[in-house]
Write a protein that holds these residues in place. Structure first.
Motif, short mmCIF file in Angstrom:
data_model
loop_
_atom_site.label_atom_id
_atom_site.label_comp_id
_atom_site.label_asym_id
_atom_site.label_seq_id
_atom_site.Cartn_x
_atom_site.Cartn_y
_atom_site.Cartn_z
N ALA A 201 -3.01 6.30 -9.20
CA ALA A 201 -2.50 7.12 -8.65
C ALA A 201 -3.00 7.54 -6.89
O ALA A 201 -2.05 6.96 -5.68
N LEU A 202 -3.92 8.60 -7.63
CA LEU A 202 -4.47 8.90 -7.06
C LEU A 202 -5.49 8.69 -5.73
O LEU A 202 -5.58 8.15 -4.52
N SER A 203 -6.03 7.87 -6.11
CA SER A 203 -7.34 6.60 -5.52
C SER A 203 -6.12 5.90 -4.53
O SER A 203 -6.61 6.12 -3.45
N VAL A 204 -5.36 5.74 -4.62
CA VAL A 204 -4.23 4.99 -3.81
C VAL A 204 -3.93 5.47 -2.85
O VAL A 204 -4.08 5.07 -1.41
N ALA A 205 -3.21 6.78 -3.69
CA ALA A 205 -3.04 7.87 -2.88
C ALA A 205 -3.45 8.26 -1.12
O ALA A 205 -3.82 8.19 0.52
N ILE A 206 -4.58 8.04 -1.55
CA ILE A 206 -6.07 8.23 -0.88
C ILE A 206 -6.58 7.36 -0.39
O ILE A 206 -7.25 7.94 1.40
N LYS A 207 -6.24 5.98 -0.42
CA LYS A 207 -6.89 5.48 0.31
C LYS A 207 -5.73 5.31 1.21
O LYS A 207 -6.04 4.69 2.91
N ARG A 208 -4.02 4.94 1.33
CA ARG A 208 -3.46 6.00 1.82
C ARG A 208 -3.85 6.03 3.05
O ARG A 208 -3.24 6.05 4.24
N LEU A 209 -4.07 7.58 3.17
CA LEU A 209 -4.06 8.40 3.48
C LEU A 209 -5.48 8.36 4.42
O LEU A 209 -4.88 9.01 5.97
N ARG A 210 -5.98 8.00 3.99
CA ARG A 210 -7.25 7.59 4.65
C ARG A 210 -7.28 6.30 6.08
O ARG A 210 -7.34 6.55 7.55
N ASP A 211 -6.27 5.24 5.47
CA ASP A 211 -6.13 4.14 6.55
C ASP A 211 -5.14 5.07 7.40
O ASP A 211 -5.38 4.59 8.87
N LYS A 212 -3.93 5.83 7.68
CA LYS A 212 -3.35 5.95 8.48
C LYS A 212 -3.60 7.32 9.29
O LYS A 212 -3.44 7.28 10.69
N LEU A 213 -4.14 7.54 8.84
CA LEU A 213 -4.93 8.66 9.55
C LEU A 213 -6.11 8.97 10.04
O LEU A 213 -7.28 9.63 10.68
N GLN A 214 -7.21 7.54 9.99
CA GLN A 214 -8.25 7.18 10.52
C GLN A 214 -9.72 7.67 10.43
O GLN A 214 -9.94 8.61 11.03
N ALA A 215 -9.48 8.43 9.21
CA ALA A 215 -9.98 9.13 8.13
C ALA A 215 -10.88 9.09 7.02
O ALA A 215 -11.08 9.88 6.06
N LYS A 216 -11.29 8.06 7.49
CA LYS A 216 -12.50 7.18 6.00
C LYS A 216 -13.53 7.95 5.89
O LYS A 216 -14.10 8.37 4.86
N GLU A 217 -14.59 8.44 7.09
CA GLU A 217 -15.21 9.62 6.59
C GLU A 217 -15.33 11.15 6.65
O GLU A 217 -16.18 11.46 5.85
N GLN A 218 -13.92 11.63 7.40
CA GLN A 218 -13.16 12.65 6.51
C GLN A 218 -12.43 13.16 5.34
O GLN A 218 -13.27 13.75 4.46
N ILE A 219 -12.09 12.14 5.02
CA ILE A 219 -12.17 12.71 3.23
C ILE A 219 -12.54 12.02 2.64
O ILE A 219 -13.03 10.89 1.87
N ARG A 220 -13.71 12.32 1.91
CA ARG A 220 -14.88 11.85 1.50
C ARG A 220 -15.07 11.94 -0.47
O ARG A 220 -14.66 12.99 -0.79
#
Length: 231
Positions: A201-220
């Motif tokens: 569930a945490l991995s899924v939440a992280i992926k969704r947050l990255r996608d929504k915020l366009q933060a794939k490089e920031q959320i490492r």
């Protein structure tokens, strides 16, 4: 200004007593609910806002002392122990384990009301201090996060985040540049021990947050440890 509604929970297996306490403590701008065992209480605390717990010690499915220890691992929620156990060692044990107050049966309703009111005043004051201490607006590059009004923008465009995503984001930006362990995120976002939560569930939440915020490089991802919002 509208007065805040306070949410009280009574955990007591004697339903007649629980309902009597519910009627005695019910007031305007105060919601009082009852649970009859530890399992119901865990579920309620996980799913609902609670400002004060009045907890019996001897319950059908376990000890109120054990539940109190679980709560104290993740929360400062005010807890009043209400029990027939009037031995000095029980009272000392309850207070040392984190109870805010300890009331033995039989008791005066007037005294109970006064002690409940005291704990609610203290809790309200504590929440106000915490709110004032915390940074409510975070800005960086293309992002602006307003945690007071729960408004989040990317390049000026507002983005809708779920409650889980909001909590996750708050923890990451409060620790910018620092790796937050997976266990810490799981415990802070999903109440420890309340219900089983798949670690995926945490991995899924992280992926969704990255996608929504366009933060794939920031959320490492820090493999084997946790996650970090990069500086």
């Amino acid at each position: 200004m509208e007065e805040k509604i306070m949410h009280l929970l009574i955990t007591e297996d004697d339903m007649a007593l629980a309902q009597g306490l519910q009627r005695a403590l019910q007031e305007k701008n105060r919601q009082v609910l009852c649970c009859k065992n530890i399992q119901e209480t865990r579920q309620h605390l996980h799913q609902n806002q609670t400002d004060l717990l009045i907890l019996d010690v001897n319950l059908p499915d376990g000890s109120g002392f054990d539940l109190l220890q679980e709560i104290r691992r993740t929360s400062d929620l005010p807890v009043i122990l209400l029990t027939a156990n009037d031995l000095e060692m029980d009272i000392v044990s309850g207070l040392e384990q984190g109870a805010n107050d300890y009331i033995t049966k039989p008791f005066s309703l007037a005294v109970l009301r006064a002690r409940v009111n005291t704990q609610l005043r203290n809790w309200t004051a504590q929440m106000q201090k915490e709110s004032a201490k915390n940074t409510q607006i975070w800005e960086g590059s293309i992002w602006k996060f307003d945690f007071t009004n729960m408004r989040f923008t990317v390049s000026g465009q507002e983005v809708e985040l779920s409650k889980t995503e909001q909590k996750l984001l708050a923890l990451l930006v409060q620790h910018v540049g620092m790796t937050v362990p997976r266990e810490t995120l799981m415990d802070r976002i999903w109440i420890d021990g309340a219900v089983y939560v798949d670690e995926n569930a945490l991995s899924v939440a992280i992926k969704r947050l990255r996608d929504k915020l366009q933060a794939k490089e920031q959320i490492r991802t820090v493999y084997g440890i946790g996650y970090v919002w990069e500086v």
